[in-house]
Write a protein that holds these residues in place. Structure first.
Motif, PDB file in Angstrom:
ATOM      1  N   LYS A 383       0.837  -1.203   0.000  1.00 38.38           N
ATOM      2  CA  LYS A 383       0.000   0.000   0.000  1.00 38.38           C
ATOM      3  C   LYS A 383       0.867   1.246   0.000  1.00 38.38           C
ATOM      4  O   LYS A 383       2.056   1.192   0.322  1.00 38.38           O
ATOM      5  N   LEU A 384       0.238   2.363  -0.365  1.00 38.52           N
ATOM      6  CA  LEU A 384       0.924   3.652  -0.361  1.00 38.52           C
ATOM      7  C   LEU A 384       0.744   4.343   0.977  1.00 38.52           C
ATOM      8  O   LEU A 384      -0.307   4.207   1.616  1.00 38.52           O
ATOM      9  N   PRO A 385       1.738   5.118   1.410  1.00 42.46           N
ATOM     10  CA  PRO A 385       1.532   5.958   2.596  1.00 42.46           C
ATOM     11  C   PRO A 385       0.353   6.905   2.381  1.00 42.46           C
ATOM     12  O   PRO A 385       0.128   7.410   1.281  1.00 42.46           O
ATOM     13  N   GLU A 386      -0.368   7.163   3.448  1.00 43.93           N
ATOM     14  CA  GLU A 386      -1.583   7.982   3.382  1.00 43.93           C
ATOM     15  C   GLU A 386      -1.336   9.376   2.847  1.00 43.93           C
ATOM     16  O   GLU A 386      -2.225   9.995   2.229  1.00 43.93           O
ATOM     17  N   ILE A 387      -0.128   9.905   3.027  1.00 45.43           N
ATOM     18  CA  ILE A 387       0.181  11.291   2.661  1.00 45.43           C
ATOM     19  C   ILE A 387      -0.131  11.575   1.198  1.00 45.43           C
ATOM     20  O   ILE A 387      -0.486  12.700   0.826  1.00 45.43           O
ATOM     21  N   TYR A 388      -0.044  10.568   0.314  1.00 46.09           N
ATOM     22  CA  TYR A 388      -0.255  10.813  -1.111  1.00 46.09           C
ATOM     23  C   TYR A 388      -1.697  11.197  -1.441  1.00 46.09           C
ATOM     24  O   TYR A 388      -1.956  11.769  -2.492  1.00 46.09           O
ATOM     25  N   ARG A 389      -2.615  10.877  -0.548  1.00 45.36           N
ATOM     26  CA  ARG A 389      -4.004  11.298  -0.772  1.00 45.36           C
ATOM     27  C   ARG A 389      -4.162  12.807  -0.605  1.00 45.36           C
ATOM     28  O   ARG A 389      -5.160  13.381  -1.026  1.00 45.36           O
ATOM     29  N   ARG A 390      -3.204  13.433   0.036  1.00 44.09           N
ATOM     30  CA  ARG A 390      -3.305  14.867   0.325  1.00 44.09           C
ATOM     31  C   ARG A 390      -2.687  15.744  -0.762  1.00 44.09           C
ATOM     32  O   ARG A 390      -2.900  16.959  -0.763  1.00 44.09           O
ATOM     33  N   LEU A 391      -1.885  15.140  -1.635  1.00 40.70           N
ATOM     34  CA  LEU A 391      -1.187  15.933  -2.650  1.00 40.70           C
ATOM     35  C   LEU A 391      -2.073  16.118  -3.883  1.00 40.70           C
ATOM     36  O   LEU A 391      -2.245  15.197  -4.687  1.00 40.70           O
ATOM     37  N   LYS A 392      -2.636  17.290  -4.006  1.00 41.45           N
ATOM     38  CA  LYS A 392      -3.551  17.595  -5.109  1.00 41.45           C
ATOM     39  C   LYS A 392      -3.005  18.767  -5.913  1.00 41.45           C
ATOM     40  O   LYS A 392      -2.737  19.844  -5.358  1.00 41.45           O
ATOM     41  N   THR A 393      -2.868  18.568  -7.211  1.00 40.43           N
ATOM     42  CA  THR A 393      -2.433  19.675  -8.063  1.00 40.43           C
ATOM     43  C   THR A 393      -3.544  20.728  -8.130  1.00 40.43           C
ATOM     44  O   THR A 393      -4.724  20.412  -7.969  1.00 40.43           O
ATOM     45  N   THR A 394      -3.156  21.959  -8.360  1.00 39.32           N
ATOM     46  CA  THR A 394      -4.099  23.074  -8.365  1.00 39.32           C
ATOM     47  C   THR A 394      -4.076  23.779  -9.722  1.00 39.32           C
ATOM     48  O   THR A 394      -3.361  23.366 -10.639  1.00 39.32           O
ATOM     49  N   SER A 395      -4.825  24.864  -9.798  1.00 35.99           N
ATOM     50  CA  SER A 395      -4.809  25.667 -11.027  1.00 35.99           C
ATOM     51  C   SER A 395      -3.658  26.659 -11.035  1.00 35.99           C
ATOM     52  O   SER A 395      -3.444  27.381 -12.004  1.00 35.99           O
ATOM     53  N   ASP A 406       5.138  21.037  -0.218  1.00 31.90           N
ATOM     54  CA  ASP A 406       6.146  21.084   0.836  1.00 31.90           C
ATOM     55  C   ASP A 406       5.508  21.374   2.198  1.00 31.90           C
ATOM     56  O   ASP A 406       5.909  20.811   3.221  1.00 31.90           O
ATOM     57  N   GLU A 407       4.519  22.244   2.211  1.00 35.67           N
ATOM     58  CA  GLU A 407       3.806  22.534   3.461  1.00 35.67           C
ATOM     59  C   GLU A 407       3.116  21.278   3.989  1.00 35.67           C
ATOM     60  O   GLU A 407       3.175  20.977   5.187  1.00 35.67           O
ATOM     61  N   ILE A 408       2.457  20.560   3.093  1.00 37.65           N
ATOM     62  CA  ILE A 408       1.741  19.343   3.487  1.00 37.65           C
ATOM     63  C   ILE A 408       2.712  18.298   4.020  1.00 37.65           C
ATOM     64  O   ILE A 408       2.468  17.652   5.047  1.00 37.65           O
ATOM     65  N   LEU A 409       3.843  18.112   3.331  1.00 38.26           N
ATOM     66  CA  LEU A 409       4.840  17.119   3.749  1.00 38.26           C
ATOM     67  C   LEU A 409       5.491  17.498   5.075  1.00 38.26           C
ATOM     68  O   LEU A 409       5.762  16.637   5.915  1.00 38.26           O
ATOM     69  N   THR A 410       5.742  18.788   5.266  1.00 33.78           N
ATOM     70  CA  THR A 410       6.319  19.245   6.531  1.00 33.78           C
ATOM     71  C   THR A 410       5.341  19.024   7.675  1.00 33.78           C
ATOM     72  O   THR A 410       5.714  18.533   8.749  1.00 33.78           O
ATOM     73  N   ALA A 411       4.083  19.374   7.456  1.00 39.28           N
ATOM     74  CA  ALA A 411       3.061  19.168   8.488  1.00 39.28           C
ATOM     75  C   ALA A 411       2.959  17.690   8.841  1.00 39.28           C
ATOM     76  O   ALA A 411       2.840  17.318  10.024  1.00 39.28           O
ATOM     77  N   ARG A 412       3.028  16.826   7.821  1.00 42.54           N
ATOM     78  CA  ARG A 412       2.938  15.387   8.059  1.00 42.54           C
ATOM     79  C   ARG A 412       4.120  14.886   8.884  1.00 42.54           C
ATOM     80  O   ARG A 412       3.963  14.017   9.755  1.00 42.54           O
TER      81      ARG A 412
END
Length: 627
Positions: A383-395, A406-412
Motif C-alpha cells: 500500500k501507499l503511505p496515506e500522505i499521497y491522498r493529500r497531494l492535489k495539483t491546483t490551477s 512542501d507545506e503538506i509534507l512538513t506538516a505530516r
C-alpha cells in the motif's frame, strides 16, 4: 592485459571500462546507473502514455500525472513572472530584526520554503523503536562536508567562489537588492557553522549520535530562541526528551544563532529560498540553479527537460511511481525466486553464527534470534503511505504547487510524532536501483528495480545470481551486524545484547577492517577506513554468505560467481565526483569493493590459482573473517 590474479575488477570489466561513456548529465556510470537510465526511459514513456489516457481509477497516480504534465509545460513555465517566488522572498525580507525572526519562527518552519539555521526532525526513537522522537541538528553546510573547508583542500576557494557568483546571479533574477552582498554574507554564516558541524565520520557512526536531553534542560540551555513554545507549535505537545545529533552545534547554538549574526542568517535564508525556487521556473533559471551542482561533480550538461520533468515528479510522488513500476515490471516468478534466495541467505547466516569461532554461544544465540526476526520486503509495498491522498495539483503554477506540497509534507512530518511507528513503511520507492537494511524495524528491503541483470535474472545461472543479488541480499543482512546495526536488538531498539567480551572482540575486528582499507590509494585519493567500515563489514559478510549458498547449488561455478561480483561494482566517474565520495560516502570506492573482499576468501585463491607473487594475494594470517 590485466589478469584476475592481479586485478579482478579491471579484468572482468575490461571491455566495459574501455567502451562505457559517462553520460553528459551525470557524474558517473555504473551497473546501478545503467539500470537507472533504463528505468528513466521506460518511466518517461509510461507517464507520457498515461497523460494521454488519464488513470481515473487510481487517484494518487492521477495526481502524479497531472503534476508531471505541469512540470513539462514549458510554455507556461517560460511565462512565469516570478511573483510567487518574490512573495516567498518577501517573507524573509520583511523580517527586520532577530526579534521578528523569533516571533515568526514556527510559521517559517511549518511553511517550509524558508530554511532556518537549525533542524528538528521526527524519527523512530533509537531506544524505543515503536515510538517517534524529536531530533535536533544543524542546518547542513554549503560544501559537501567539513573536510572541504580545510585551507589545504584544493577546491575550497573555487567552490565557494562559484557558489557565491552563481547565487548572486540567481538572486538578481528575482530582483533582490544587494545580491552579491547577500550571497557573500550567506557564505560567511556557513563558515561560522563549520566547527560545530558533524564530520562525515561522525555521521557514519549513527548509533553513537543518540544523545537524549530532557526537554526542560534542552530549552533552558538555549536562551536566544523560545524553543519551548516552538516545539509545542511543531508537535502539539511537550516531549519528554529531545535527541541531539550534533552536540557541538547544540552547545554553541547561542553563539551562532543570535542578534549579532542576524544579517548573515537573513542572507543565508534568502539564498535558500531563491536557489530552491529555480527548479520550478523557466529553462534559463533551471540551468542556472543547477550550475553549482554540476561544477561540484564536473557534470558536463544539465538534465534534459524530459528527465527534469520526471525528476520533479519523482521528488513528490516517488512511492506512487514506484508502485506503478513494480506492478508493471516485476513478476511473481522473480519475486518467488528472490524470496527463496533470501531464505537461503538467512539459513547460511544461521549456520555461520552457530559455527562462529570468536563469539560465545550466548551472544551467538541472541544474534540468531535477531536474524530470525528480520523481515524481508521484496519488489514493492502492498500500500501507499496515506500522505499521497493529500497531494492535489491546483490551477496555480508549478512553483505554487511545490510550495503547497512542501507545506503538506512538513506538516505530516511533525504530525507523525504522536503516532506509533509503522514498520511496514518503505523508505525507498520500488523503481529505485538500490536496497537497504533498517535497524529500527529490523527489515531488509529489495526494490523491484535492483532485481534485474546484472544483479539478478531468471536467465542467469545460480552462481551469477548469488554473485550479484545474493551478495547484495547478504550485504543487507550483514548490516544487522555491522558496527552500527549490531548495537540494535531484534525489536529495533538501541540496546546492548552482546556479552562485553564478545563486543570487545568485535571491536577488534572492526579495527582490522578499518586498517584493511585505510589509506589505500585510488585515482582520486586515499580511502578513509573509518568512514567506510560499516559498508565494508557488510560487503565482506555479503560475499562470504553468498559464496556459501552458491556452493550448495548443483550448477555451482565459482568463476562465474566472482566475475559477477566484480561486474556489479563496475563504475567510471569524474575525478571530482570520486573525490567527493571519498570525503563523505560510507561506501568504499567501487574498485576496492570489487577487489578486496574476495582476497579474504580461500575459494578465490583456489578458483583462480592466485599465487604469492600475484597482486591480489593476501597472506592467510591477514585474511579477515568476521561473519
Amino acid at each position: 592485459m590485466t589478469r584476475v590474479q592481479d586485478d579482478l575488477f579491471a579484468t572482468v570489466n575490461a571491455d566495459w571500462l574501455k567502451e562505457a561513456q559517462i553520460p553528459a548529465d551525470k557524474p558517473r556510470i555504473s551497473a546501478f546507473d545503467e539500470l537507472v537510465l533504463k528505468n528513466e526511459k521506460n518511466l518517461a514513456h509510461d507517464l507520457t502514455e498515461l497523460s494521454k489516457n488519464l488513470p481515473t481509477d487510481n487517484p494518487e497516480l492521477l495526481e502524479a500525472i497531472k503534476f508531471y504534465n505541469k512540470a513539462g509545460d514549458w510554455e507556461k513555465r517560460e511565462q512565469a513572472d516570478f511573483s510567487a517566488v518574490k512573495a516567498e522572498l518577501a517573507k524573509v525580507e520583511t523580517l527586520q530584526s532577530f526579534k521578528d525572526f523569533q516571533e515568526n519562527l514556527s510559521q517559517l518552519i511549518l511553511h517550509s520554503q524558508t530554511s532556518v539555521p537549525f533542524s528538528f526532525s521526527v524519527e523512530p526513537d533509537m531506544k524505543d523503536a515503536i515510538h517517534y522522537s524529536l531530533g535536533f541538528s544543524g542546518p547542513g553546510l554549503l560544501l559537501p562536508d567539513t573536510s572541504y573547508y580545510d585551507e589545504k583542500h584544493p577546491r575550497k576557494k573555487e567552490l565557494l567562489d562559484f557558489w557565491t557568483k552563481n547565487t548572486a546571479e540567481i538572486l538578481a533574477r528575482f530582483e533582490v537588492e544587494n545580491a552579491e552582498e547577500i550571497a557573500q554574507n550567506s557564505v560567511k554564516f556557513d563558515e561560522l557553522l563549520v566547527p560545530s558541524a558533524n564530520t562525515s565520520e561522525e555521521w557514519a557512526k549513527y548509533a553513537e549520535l543518540y544523545h537524549p536531553i530532557a526537554t526542560d534542560s534542552f530549552v533552558s540551555e538555549i536562551t536566544n530562541l523560545n524553543f519551548k513554545s516552538l516545539i509545542n507549535d511543531l508537535v502539539k505537545t511537550e516531549p519528554d526528551k529531545i535527541i541531539v545529533y550534533e552536540d557541538r552545534f547544540y552547545e554553541n547554538f547561542d553563539s551562532l544563532v543570535n542578534e549579532e549574526n542576524w544579517s548573515l542568517i537573513k542572507a543565508w535564508m534568502l539564498t535558500k529560498v531563491a536557489r530552491r525556487a529555480t527548479s520550478f521556473l523557466t529553462e534559463d533559471l533551471r540551468i542556472l540553479g543547477g550550475a553549482y551542482g554540476r561544477f561540484l561533480s564536473n557534470v558536463q550538461e544539465a538534465r534534459s527537460q524530459e528527465k527534469h520533468q520526471l525528476d520533479l515528479t519523482e521528488s513528490y510522488f516517488s512511492q506512487v511511481i514506484g508502485l506503478f513500476y513494480g506492478q508493471k515490471y516485476f513478476g511473481e516468478a522473480a519475486k518467488a525466486d528472490v524470496k527463496r534466495m533470501v531464505a537461503a541467505m538467512i539459513k547460511v547466516y544461521q549456520e555461520r553464527l552457530r559455527k562462529n569461532d570468536w563469539l560465545s554461544q550466548e551472544t551467538a544465540e541472541k544474534a540468531i534470534e535477531k536474524l530470525d526476526a528480520i523481515t524481508p520486503f521484496i519488489g514493492f509495498p502492498d500500500k501507499l503511505p496515506e500522505i499521497y491522498r493529500r497531494l492535489k495539483t491546483t490551477s496555480g503554477s508549478l512553483y505554487e504547487d511545490a510550495v503547497k506540497f512542501d507545506e503538506i509534507l512538513t506538516a505530516r512530518t511533525f504530525e507523525k510524532f504522536s503516532e506509533d511507528v509503522d514498520k511496514t513503511t518503505w523508505h525507498m520507492p520500488a523503481h529505485m536501483v538500490n536496497a537497504y537494511y533498517s535497524p529500527d524495524s529490523n527489515t531488509i528491503v529489495f526494490p523491484a528495480a535492483i532485481l534485474q541483470a546484472p544483479f539478478y535474472s531468471l536467465d542467469q545461472s545460480s552462481s551469477q545470481n548469488y554473485g550479484g543479488i545474493g551478495a547484495v541480499i547478504a550485504h543487507e543482512i550483514s548490516h544487522a551486524f555491522d558496527n552500527n546495526g549490531a548495537q540494535f536488538d531484534k525489536e529495533g531498539n538501541l540496546n546492548k545484547w552482546w556479552l562485553d567480551k564478545d563486543y570487545e572482540a568485535f571491536e577488534e575486528k572492526q579495527k582490522e577492517m578499518i586498517e584493511l582499507f585505510d589509506g589505500i590509494e585510488t585515482e582520486a585519493g586515499p580511502a578513509n577506513g573509518k568512514l567506510i567500515v560499516s559498508e565494508n563489514i557488510a560487503d565482506q559478510g555479503g560475499i562470504t554468505a553468498a559464496l556459501t549458498a552458491a556452493k550448495e547449488e548443483d550448477d555451482v561455478d565459482l568463476k562465474a560467481f566472482f566475475s559477477q561480483w566484480a561486474k556489479i561494482w563496475r563504475m567510471k566517474a569524474s575525478t571530482e565526483f570520486q573525490q567527493m565520495l571519498l570525503s563523505m560516502d560510507v561506501h568504499a570506492p567501487a574498485k576496492l569493493r570489487a577487489n578486496i573482499p574476495p582476497t579474504n576468501l580461500e575459494e578465490f585463491y583456489e578458483t583462480f590459482d592466485v599465487k604469492e607473487t600475484d597482486q591480489m594475494y593476501r597472506a592467510p594470517e591477514k585474511r579477515l573473517k568476521i561473519w
